[in-house]
Design a protein around this motif. Structure first.
Motif, mmCIF file in Angstrom:
data_model
loop_
_atom_site.group_PDB
_atom_site.id
_atom_site.type_symbol
_atom_site.label_atom_id
_atom_site.label_comp_id
_atom_site.label_asym_id
_atom_site.label_seq_id
_atom_site.Cartn_x
_atom_site.Cartn_y
_atom_site.Cartn_z
ATOM 1 N N CYS A 199 0.355 -6.452 -4.077
ATOM 2 C CA CYS A 199 0.113 -5.381 -5.054
ATOM 3 C C CYS A 199 1.397 -4.765 -5.601
ATOM 4 C CB CYS A 199 -0.781 -4.310 -4.441
ATOM 5 S SG CYS A 199 -2.487 -4.874 -4.305
ATOM 6 N N GLY A 210 1.230 0.743 -6.738
ATOM 7 C CA GLY A 210 0.532 -0.498 -6.416
ATOM 8 C C GLY A 210 0.706 -0.877 -4.958
ATOM 9 N N GLY A 262 -2.313 -1.226 -2.303
ATOM 10 C CA GLY A 262 -2.488 -2.462 -1.536
ATOM 11 C C GLY A 262 -2.462 -2.198 -0.038
#
Length: 128
Positions: free
Chosen positions: A66, A89, A93
């Motif tokens: 991610c 991100g 993740g």
């Protein structure tokens, strides 16, 4: 009451439209375990210490995967947002990976998922 063909858990009274009746089967909370139960109500610490290599791999892999996805998503907004987007991100993740591992680990302890290794470890510990 008459059950509708597409929704067997709905009944239709004559003049009031469709009335919802909850299904008899429940979600995973009410399911009967299909494997031996090691701990029916494991604590947070017990679930986390029961993570296996697959759980840790999914946690690490989703975190790593991610990061570049967040970076690429930030590219569409401009250079100033790329790095913060990458860290967002990465955090998303990591959260996904932890939650997935937690669900898998807890499911094994509660007998909802296959738990051969956990049962063997429990029996070895009981023999001591």
């Amino acid at each position: 009451p008459h059950h509708t063909a597409r929704h067997p858990h709905r009944t239709q009274p004559s003049s009031r439209g469709v009335r919802y009746t909850p299904p008899i089967q429940m979600g995973i909370v009410g399911d009967i375990p299909g494997f031996p139960v090691i701990d029916s109500a494991p604590s947070f610490g017990r679930v986390v210490t029961n993570f296996n290599m697959a759980d840790l791999g999914i946690w690490a892999g989703s975190t790593a995967a991610c990061m570049p996805l967040g970076y690429m998503a930030g590219m569409t907004a401009g250079k100033s947002i790329m790095v913060p987007s990458m860290f967002l991100g990465m955090g998303m993740g990591a959260l996904f990976g932890f939650m997935y591992g937690y669900q898998s680990s807890g499911g094994r302890l509660m007998g909802m998922f296959e738990n051969v290794a956990e049962v063997q470890a429990m029996r070895a510990k009981q023999r001591r």
